[in-house]
Design a protein around this motif. Sequence first.
Motif, PDB file in Angstrom:
ATOM      1  N   ILE A  73     -14.323   3.594  -9.079  1.00  0.00           N
ATOM      2  CA  ILE A  73     -13.069   3.442  -8.342  1.00  0.00           C
ATOM      3  C   ILE A  73     -11.900   3.820  -9.239  1.00  0.00           C
ATOM      4  O   ILE A  73     -11.801   3.361 -10.378  1.00  0.00           O
ATOM      5  N   LEU A  74     -11.034   4.662  -8.713  1.00  0.00           N
ATOM      6  CA  LEU A  74      -9.836   5.078  -9.437  1.00  0.00           C
ATOM      7  C   LEU A  74      -8.704   4.121  -9.114  1.00  0.00           C
ATOM      8  O   LEU A  74      -8.287   4.000  -7.958  1.00  0.00           O
ATOM      9  N   GLU A  75      -8.217   3.416 -10.134  1.00  0.00           N
ATOM     10  CA  GLU A  75      -7.121   2.470  -9.932  1.00  0.00           C
ATOM     11  C   GLU A  75      -5.791   3.202  -9.796  1.00  0.00           C
ATOM     12  O   GLU A  75      -5.678   4.396 -10.098  1.00  0.00           O
ATOM     13  N   GLN A  76      -4.756   2.443  -9.368  1.00  0.00           N
ATOM     14  CA  GLN A  76      -3.439   3.037  -9.178  1.00  0.00           C
ATOM     15  C   GLN A  76      -2.839   3.573 -10.460  1.00  0.00           C
ATOM     16  O   GLN A  76      -2.027   4.496 -10.429  1.00  0.00           O
ATOM     17  N   ASP A  77      -3.235   3.014 -11.598  1.00  0.00           N
ATOM     18  CA  ASP A  77      -2.683   3.465 -12.875  1.00  0.00           C
ATOM     19  C   ASP A  77      -3.490   4.608 -13.492  1.00  0.00           C
ATOM     20  O   ASP A  77      -3.244   5.011 -14.629  1.00  0.00           O
ATOM     21  N   GLY A  78      -4.480   5.129 -12.751  1.00  0.00           N
ATOM     22  CA  GLY A  78      -5.258   6.252 -13.234  1.00  0.00           C
ATOM     23  C   GLY A  78      -6.528   5.875 -13.969  1.00  0.00           C
ATOM     24  O   GLY A  78      -7.294   6.745 -14.371  1.00  0.00           O
ATOM     25  N   GLN A  79      -6.766   4.577 -14.133  1.00  0.00           N
ATOM     26  CA  GLN A  79      -7.965   4.134 -14.842  1.00  0.00           C
ATOM     27  C   GLN A  79      -9.170   4.165 -13.912  1.00  0.00           C
ATOM     28  O   GLN A  79      -9.097   3.753 -12.756  1.00  0.00           O
ATOM     29  N   LEU A  80     -10.295   4.659 -14.421  1.00  0.00           N
ATOM     30  CA  LEU A  80     -11.522   4.726 -13.633  1.00  0.00           C
ATOM     31  C   LEU A  80     -12.407   3.535 -13.990  1.00  0.00           C
ATOM     32  O   LEU A  80     -12.801   3.356 -15.146  1.00  0.00           O
ATOM     33  N   ILE A  81     -12.722   2.706 -12.999  1.00  0.00           N
ATOM     34  CA  ILE A  81     -13.578   1.543 -13.189  1.00  0.00           C
ATOM     35  C   ILE A  81     -14.971   1.886 -12.665  1.00  0.00           C
ATOM     36  O   ILE A  81     -15.128   2.202 -11.484  1.00  0.00           O
ATOM     37  N   VAL A  82     -15.958   1.835 -13.542  1.00  0.00           N
ATOM     38  CA  VAL A  82     -17.304   2.291 -13.203  1.00  0.00           C
ATOM     39  C   VAL A  82     -18.292   1.133 -13.241  1.00  0.00           C
ATOM     40  O   VAL A  82     -18.294   0.320 -14.169  1.00  0.00           O
ATOM     41  N   ARG A 117       0.820  -1.209   0.000  1.00  0.00           N
ATOM     42  CA  ARG A 117       0.000   0.000   0.000  1.00  0.00           C
ATOM     43  C   ARG A 117       0.854   1.258   0.000  1.00  0.00           C
ATOM     44  O   ARG A 117       0.521   2.250  -0.651  1.00  0.00           O
ATOM     45  N   TRP A 118       1.980   1.210   0.726  1.00  0.00           N
ATOM     46  CA  TRP A 118       2.848   2.377   0.810  1.00  0.00           C
ATOM     47  C   TRP A 118       3.542   2.654  -0.515  1.00  0.00           C
ATOM     48  O   TRP A 118       3.685   3.817  -0.921  1.00  0.00           O
ATOM     49  N   VAL A 119       3.951   1.599  -1.210  1.00  0.00           N
ATOM     50  CA  VAL A 119       4.685   1.760  -2.465  1.00  0.00           C
ATOM     51  C   VAL A 119       3.749   2.027  -3.638  1.00  0.00           C
ATOM     52  O   VAL A 119       3.948   2.962  -4.427  1.00  0.00           O
ATOM     53  N   ASP A 120       2.710   1.208  -3.775  1.00  0.00           N
ATOM     54  CA  ASP A 120       1.831   1.282  -4.943  1.00  0.00           C
ATOM     55  C   ASP A 120       0.561   2.092  -4.714  1.00  0.00           C
ATOM     56  O   ASP A 120      -0.134   2.437  -5.662  1.00  0.00           O
ATOM     57  N   GLY A 121       0.253   2.361  -3.429  1.00  0.00           N
ATOM     58  CA  GLY A 121      -1.020   3.002  -3.159  1.00  0.00           C
ATOM     59  C   GLY A 121      -2.138   1.981  -3.264  1.00  0.00           C
ATOM     60  O   GLY A 121      -1.890   0.777  -3.344  1.00  0.00           O
ATOM     61  N   GLN A 122      -3.371   2.438  -3.280  1.00  0.00           N
ATOM     62  CA  GLN A 122      -4.500   1.542  -3.386  1.00  0.00           C
ATOM     63  C   GLN A 122      -5.640   2.234  -4.119  1.00  0.00           C
ATOM     64  O   GLN A 122      -5.669   3.458  -4.222  1.00  0.00           O
ATOM     65  N   PRO A 123      -6.575   1.445  -4.657  1.00  0.00           N
ATOM     66  CA  PRO A 123      -7.696   2.059  -5.377  1.00  0.00           C
ATOM     67  C   PRO A 123      -8.471   3.017  -4.489  1.00  0.00           C
ATOM     68  O   PRO A 123      -8.574   2.814  -3.273  1.00  0.00           O
ATOM     69  N   VAL A 124      -9.004   4.067  -5.101  1.00  0.00           N
ATOM     70  CA  VAL A 124      -9.750   5.086  -4.366  1.00  0.00           C
ATOM     71  C   VAL A 124     -11.183   5.134  -4.885  1.00  0.00           C
ATOM     72  O   VAL A 124     -11.409   5.276  -6.088  1.00  0.00           O
ATOM     73  N   MET A 125     -12.142   5.010  -3.976  1.00  0.00           N
ATOM     74  CA  MET A 125     -13.535   5.102  -4.383  1.00  0.00           C
ATOM     75  C   MET A 125     -13.921   6.582  -4.503  1.00  0.00           C
ATOM     76  O   MET A 125     -13.924   7.317  -3.515  1.00  0.00           O
ATOM     77  N   LEU A 126     -14.271   6.991  -5.707  1.00  0.00           N
ATOM     78  CA  LEU A 126     -14.630   8.379  -5.952  1.00  0.00           C
ATOM     79  C   LEU A 126     -16.136   8.601  -5.924  1.00  0.00           C
ATOM     80  O   LEU A 126     -16.590   9.689  -5.557  1.00  0.00           O
ATOM     81  N   ILE A 127     -16.886   7.586  -6.338  1.00  0.00           N
ATOM     82  CA  ILE A 127     -18.350   7.700  -6.365  1.00  0.00           C
ATOM     83  C   ILE A 127     -18.961   6.461  -5.737  1.00  0.00           C
ATOM     84  O   ILE A 127     -18.551   5.337  -6.051  1.00  0.00           O
ATOM     85  N   SER A 128     -19.910   6.658  -4.866  1.00  0.00           N
ATOM     86  CA  SER A 128     -20.626   5.542  -4.262  1.00  0.00           C
ATOM     87  C   SER A 128     -22.112   5.861  -4.260  1.00  0.00           C
ATOM     88  O   SER A 128     -22.538   6.875  -3.690  1.00  0.00           O
ATOM     89  N   ARG A 129     -22.885   5.036  -4.958  1.00  0.00           N
ATOM     90  CA  ARG A 129     -24.337   5.178  -5.036  1.00  0.00           C
ATOM     91  C   ARG A 129     -24.756   6.585  -5.469  1.00  0.00           C
ATOM     92  O   ARG A 129     -25.608   7.227  -4.850  1.00  0.00           O
ATOM     93  N   GLY A 130     -24.132   7.038  -6.527  1.00  0.00           N
ATOM     94  CA  GLY A 130     -24.527   8.301  -7.128  1.00  0.00           C
ATOM     95  C   GLY A 130     -24.015   9.544  -6.441  1.00  0.00           C
ATOM     96  O   GLY A 130     -24.383  10.664  -6.824  1.00  0.00           O
TER      97      GLY A 130
END
Length: 216
Positions: free
Chosen positions: A136-145, A87-100
């Motif tokens: 969710i924003l992945e570590q590589d910048g891709q947004l998974i919706v 987690r410290w080196v690569d980070g982790q996915p970030v939830m940007l939107i939840s249930r609208g």
Amino acid sequence: MFYIIVAVKLILGLLALVLVINLTGKGNLAPASASDQVQNYVLGGIVGGVIYNTDISIPVFMLILAIWFAAVLSLRWLKKHNNLVKRWVDGQPVMLISRGKIDVDAARKAGISANDLSFKLRMQGIYAVKDVKQAILEQDGQLIVTSFGEENPKYPLITDGSIQPATLEMIDKDENWLLAELKTQGITNVGTVFLAEYDNGKITVTSSLPNQGLHI
């Protein structure tokens, strides 16, 4: 002689690329995390900075490559066996939107502006945040919706023995439900689960080790 030395260094650099691809099992050098990008930059700097430098001999160049290899493989081992380091080196996915609803603080911490987020959603054919069940924003910048109405999540329930709460929330389940489902399959130790996926109401589990340690 100068061109021969340059050619040898270039060949060694190419071999280093092939070796790191094979040893890490990636198949290519496309970065999937921050550490991958740093490793690529460092290797590029080593090869590019040394190849035309006559003050650095071939044995020294090989030693530099060996040190780089050791550092890369050590970091890979640490990330594999220590989630905190990963987690410290690569980070982790970030939830940007939840249930609208957008998590503005999370978006700002990730460096995502409203314009960036809207653009990423439009790229996936989504024009209203209220239609998004989870983004969710992945570590590589891709947004998974995941949109409302989608039955199956785009993330696994368990990876490498760790339960993924965001995926459970996506399918409106909780950890107790997951543990009960695992018990029906004879699995009493979450740590032995390599991968667990949810598909059409069923959980498919791939175990890595026999049940041992703390039981549920």
